[in-house]
Design a protein around this motif. Structure first.
Motif, PDB file in Angstrom:
ATOM      1  N   ASN A  95       0.981  -0.810  -0.126  1.00 46.53           N
ATOM      2  CA  ASN A  95       0.108   0.036   0.515  1.00 46.53           C
ATOM      3  C   ASN A  95       0.772   0.988  -0.118  1.00 46.53           C
ATOM      4  O   ASN A  95       1.703   1.562   0.152  1.00 46.53           O
ATOM      5  N   PRO A  96       0.101   1.719  -0.373  1.00 44.57           N
ATOM      6  CA  PRO A  96       1.013   2.863  -1.073  1.00 44.57           C
ATOM      7  C   PRO A  96       1.092   4.076   0.785  1.00 44.57           C
ATOM      8  O   PRO A  96      -0.008   3.882   1.554  1.00 44.57           O
ATOM      9  N   PRO A  97       1.745   5.365   1.214  1.00 44.88           N
ATOM     10  CA  PRO A  97       2.296   5.519   2.604  1.00 44.88           C
ATOM     11  C   PRO A  97       1.195   6.638   2.485  1.00 44.88           C
ATOM     12  O   PRO A  97       1.348   7.417   1.023  1.00 44.88           O
ATOM     13  N   PRO A  98       0.269   6.715   3.694  1.00 43.12           N
ATOM     14  CA  PRO A  98      -0.763   8.183   3.800  1.00 43.12           C
ATOM     15  C   PRO A  98       0.312   9.366   3.643  1.00 43.12           C
ATOM     16  O   PRO A  98       1.399   9.669   3.585  1.00 43.12           O
ATOM     17  N   LEU A  99      -0.267  10.201   2.086  1.00 43.54           N
ATOM     18  CA  LEU A  99       1.158  11.335   2.309  1.00 43.54           C
ATOM     19  C   LEU A  99       0.031  13.097   2.399  1.00 43.54           C
ATOM     20  O   LEU A  99       0.562  14.106   2.546  1.00 43.54           O
ATOM     21  N   SER A 100      -1.222  13.079   4.151  1.00 45.54           N
ATOM     22  CA  SER A 100      -0.953  14.237   4.194  1.00 45.54           C
ATOM     23  C   SER A 100      -0.054  14.550   5.106  1.00 45.54           C
ATOM     24  O   SER A 100      -0.427  15.802   5.222  1.00 45.54           O
ATOM     25  N   SER A 101       0.679  13.863   5.778  1.00 44.47           N
ATOM     26  CA  SER A 101       1.873  14.824   6.382  1.00 44.47           C
ATOM     27  C   SER A 101       3.026  15.561   5.774  1.00 44.47           C
ATOM     28  O   SER A 101       3.931  15.658   6.263  1.00 44.47           O
ATOM     29  N   LEU A 102       2.401  15.563   4.037  1.00 43.32           N
ATOM     30  CA  LEU A 102       3.829  15.590   3.080  1.00 43.32           C
ATOM     31  C   LEU A 102       3.248  16.862   2.337  1.00 43.32           C
ATOM     32  O   LEU A 102       3.069  16.933   1.354  1.00 43.32           O
ATOM     33  N   PRO A 103       3.188  18.311   2.631  1.00 46.89           N
ATOM     34  CA  PRO A 103       1.836  19.292   1.954  1.00 46.89           C
ATOM     35  C   PRO A 103       2.498  19.408   0.875  1.00 46.89           C
ATOM     36  O   PRO A 103       2.086  20.483   0.343  1.00 46.89           O
ATOM     37  N   SER A 104       3.843  19.119   0.801  1.00 39.93           N
ATOM     38  CA  SER A 104       4.715  20.203  -0.022  1.00 39.93           C
ATOM     39  C   SER A 104       5.293  19.426  -1.436  1.00 39.93           C
ATOM     40  O   SER A 104       6.223  19.526  -2.491  1.00 39.93           O
ATOM     41  N   LEU A 105       4.796  17.827  -1.021  1.00 36.28           N
ATOM     42  CA  LEU A 105       5.262  16.912  -1.813  1.00 36.28           C
ATOM     43  C   LEU A 105       4.999  16.715  -3.994  1.00 36.28           C
ATOM     44  O   LEU A 105       3.334  17.919  -3.550  1.00 36.28           O
ATOM     45  N   THR A 106       6.013  16.816  -4.568  1.00 39.58           N
ATOM     46  CA  THR A 106       5.556  17.527  -5.918  1.00 39.58           C
ATOM     47  C   THR A 106       5.855  16.589  -6.755  1.00 39.58           C
ATOM     48  O   THR A 106       5.248  16.367  -8.038  1.00 39.58           O
ATOM     49  N   SER A 107       6.898  15.268  -6.376  1.00 37.97           N
ATOM     50  CA  SER A 107       7.490  13.983  -7.121  1.00 37.97           C
ATOM     51  C   SER A 107       7.114  12.844  -6.253  1.00 37.97           C
ATOM     52  O   SER A 107       7.940  13.089  -5.116  1.00 37.97           O
ATOM     53  N   LEU A 108       7.055  12.163  -6.965  1.00 41.31           N
ATOM     54  CA  LEU A 108       6.456  10.434  -5.792  1.00 41.31           C
ATOM     55  C   LEU A 108       7.088   8.896  -6.796  1.00 41.31           C
ATOM     56  O   LEU A 108       7.017   9.424  -7.410  1.00 41.31           O
ATOM     57  N   ASP A 109       7.872   8.549  -6.392  1.00 44.47           N
ATOM     58  CA  ASP A 109       8.501   7.170  -6.850  1.00 44.47           C
ATOM     59  C   ASP A 109       7.841   6.626  -6.399  1.00 44.47           C
ATOM     60  O   ASP A 109       8.799   5.742  -5.173  1.00 44.47           O
ATOM     61  N   LEU A 110       7.128   5.324  -6.207  1.00 47.54           N
ATOM     62  CA  LEU A 110       6.799   4.481  -5.717  1.00 47.54           C
ATOM     63  C   LEU A 110       7.494   2.639  -6.754  1.00 47.54           C
ATOM     64  O   LEU A 110       6.140   2.183  -6.418  1.00 47.54           O
ATOM     65  N   SER A 111       8.173   3.379  -7.535  1.00 51.95           N
ATOM     66  CA  SER A 111       8.032   2.569  -8.757  1.00 51.95           C
ATOM     67  C   SER A 111       9.325   0.674  -7.862  1.00 51.95           C
ATOM     68  O   SER A 111       9.707   0.903  -6.577  1.00 51.95           O
ATOM     69  N   SER A 112       8.238   0.014  -8.970  1.00 53.00           N
ATOM     70  CA  SER A 112       9.272  -1.294  -8.247  1.00 53.00           C
ATOM     71  C   SER A 112       8.650  -2.064  -6.406  1.00 53.00           C
ATOM     72  O   SER A 112       9.741  -2.042  -6.251  1.00 53.00           O
ATOM     73  N   ASN A 113       7.461  -2.126  -6.627  1.00 49.70           N
ATOM     74  CA  ASN A 113       6.513  -2.256  -4.980  1.00 49.70           C
ATOM     75  C   ASN A 113       5.620  -3.218  -5.709  1.00 49.70           C
ATOM     76  O   ASN A 113       5.763  -3.741  -6.597  1.00 49.70           O
ATOM     77  N   LYS A 114       4.842  -3.637  -4.726  1.00 55.90           N
ATOM     78  CA  LYS A 114       3.828  -3.927  -5.291  1.00 55.90           C
ATOM     79  C   LYS A 114       2.757  -3.805  -4.652  1.00 55.90           C
ATOM     80  O   LYS A 114       1.620  -4.779  -4.605  1.00 55.90           O
ATOM     81  N   ILE A 115       2.428  -2.664  -5.273  1.00 61.78           N
ATOM     82  CA  ILE A 115       0.858  -1.738  -4.764  1.00 61.78           C
ATOM     83  C   ILE A 115       0.254  -2.561  -6.531  1.00 61.78           C
ATOM     84  O   ILE A 115       0.435  -2.665  -6.822  1.00 61.78           O
ATOM     85  N   SER A 116      -1.194  -3.066  -5.535  1.00 59.85           N
ATOM     86  CA  SER A 116      -2.111  -3.518  -6.556  1.00 59.85           C
ATOM     87  C   SER A 116      -2.849  -1.994  -6.878  1.00 59.85           C
ATOM     88  O   SER A 116      -4.053  -2.814  -8.046  1.00 59.85           O
ATOM     89  N   GLU A 117      -3.021  -1.753  -5.811  1.00 59.37           N
ATOM     90  CA  GLU A 117      -4.217  -0.528  -6.217  1.00 59.37           C
ATOM     91  C   GLU A 117      -3.992   0.525  -5.513  1.00 59.37           C
ATOM     92  O   GLU A 117      -3.380   0.669  -4.158  1.00 59.37           O
ATOM     93  N   PHE A 118      -4.973   1.304  -5.102  1.00 54.88           N
ATOM     94  CA  PHE A 118      -4.585   3.201  -4.167  1.00 54.88           C
ATOM     95  C   PHE A 118      -5.901   2.549  -3.468  1.00 54.88           C
ATOM     96  O   PHE A 118      -7.611   3.170  -4.418  1.00 54.88           O
ATOM     97  N   SER A 119      -6.470   3.259  -1.751  1.00 61.28           N
ATOM     98  CA  SER A 119      -7.838   3.551  -1.593  1.00 61.28           C
ATOM     99  C   SER A 119      -8.069   4.694  -1.532  1.00 61.28           C
ATOM    100  O   SER A 119      -6.815   5.649  -2.494  1.00 61.28           O
ATOM    101  N   ASP A 120      -9.307   4.875  -1.988  1.00 56.50           N
ATOM    102  CA  ASP A 120     -10.048   6.187  -1.857  1.00 56.50           C
ATOM    103  C   ASP A 120      -9.303   7.477  -0.521  1.00 56.50           C
ATOM    104  O   ASP A 120      -8.906   6.834   0.455  1.00 56.50           O
ATOM    105  N   GLY A 121      -8.975   7.915  -1.256  1.00 57.15           N
ATOM    106  CA  GLY A 121      -8.315   9.483  -0.730  1.00 57.15           C
ATOM    107  C   GLY A 121      -6.563   9.884  -0.898  1.00 57.15           C
ATOM    108  O   GLY A 121      -6.019  10.423  -0.520  1.00 57.15           O
ATOM    109  N   THR A 122      -6.138   8.662  -0.885  1.00 54.95           N
ATOM    110  CA  THR A 122      -4.541   8.426  -0.509  1.00 54.95           C
ATOM    111  C   THR A 122      -3.334   9.796  -1.152  1.00 54.95           C
ATOM    112  O   THR A 122      -3.179  10.283  -0.821  1.00 54.95           O
TER     113      THR A 122
END
Length: 182
Positions: A95-122
């Protein structure tokens, strides 16, 4: 501890001390190093940190954090108010990490993990996110990605996608990679 690279020496205006603002460490670290509270860039890729990331909150000045290839299975990030780039590639995230604690985030690389879906709101929590790399995961749907309305670059190549859902809201999207899907 093996220090690969210390760069960008600066003077702390509050104390007059010299501080490093960029640091790259690798040598099989299993815990975060202490004493680097003034860093802007921290590259801890290719270590063995797993989920042992206590101490990140002490580095509130981080703008670029690379935690690729650390065997991370789950992650909850502390408040990092100025973090702009986060690399979590080649870990074990389902699962991707919650991003609410990162208000300035512009670039996110989650490549080569095991993520199959995104929960609503992530992804909706990352209002400034302009680049998202999800290459080489187990995605079967793009549902939830459309909540990221500021995206300009999206890479969902090398997944298990058969259709593209929920992307019509990405009006700023300029680059879309869907190669090597089903």
């Amino acid at each position: 501890m093996g220090v690969k690279e210390l760069t960008d020496l600066a003077i702390d205006p509050a104390t007059g001390d010299y501080v490093y603002t960029a640091l790259k460490l690798s040598d099989g670290l299993t815990a975060l190093p202490k004493g680097y509270s003034k860093l802007n860039t921290l590259d801890l890729s290719n270590n063995k940190l797993g989920d042992q990331l206590d101490g990140l909150a002490e580095i509130a000045s981080l703008t670029d954090l690379n935690l690729a290839s650390n065997g991370i299975e789950a992650l909850t990030l502390p408040s990092l108010p100025v973090l702009q780039q986060l690399t979590l590639a080649s870990n074990l995230l389902v699962n991707p990490p919650p991003l609410s604690s990162l208000p300035s985030l512009t670039s996110l690389d989650l490549s080569s993990n095991k993520i199959s879906e995104f929960s609503d709101g992530t992804l909706g929590q990352a209002a400034k996110l302009t680049k998202l790399v999800l290459r080489g995961n187990a995605l079967t749907s793009t549902k939830g990605i459309g909540a990221c309305s500021s995206l300009r670059t999206l890479d969902v190549g090398a997944n298990q996608l058969t259709s593209l859902d929920d992307l019509s809201t990405l009006v700023a999207l300029a680059t879309l990679n869907v190669s090597s899907n089903q």
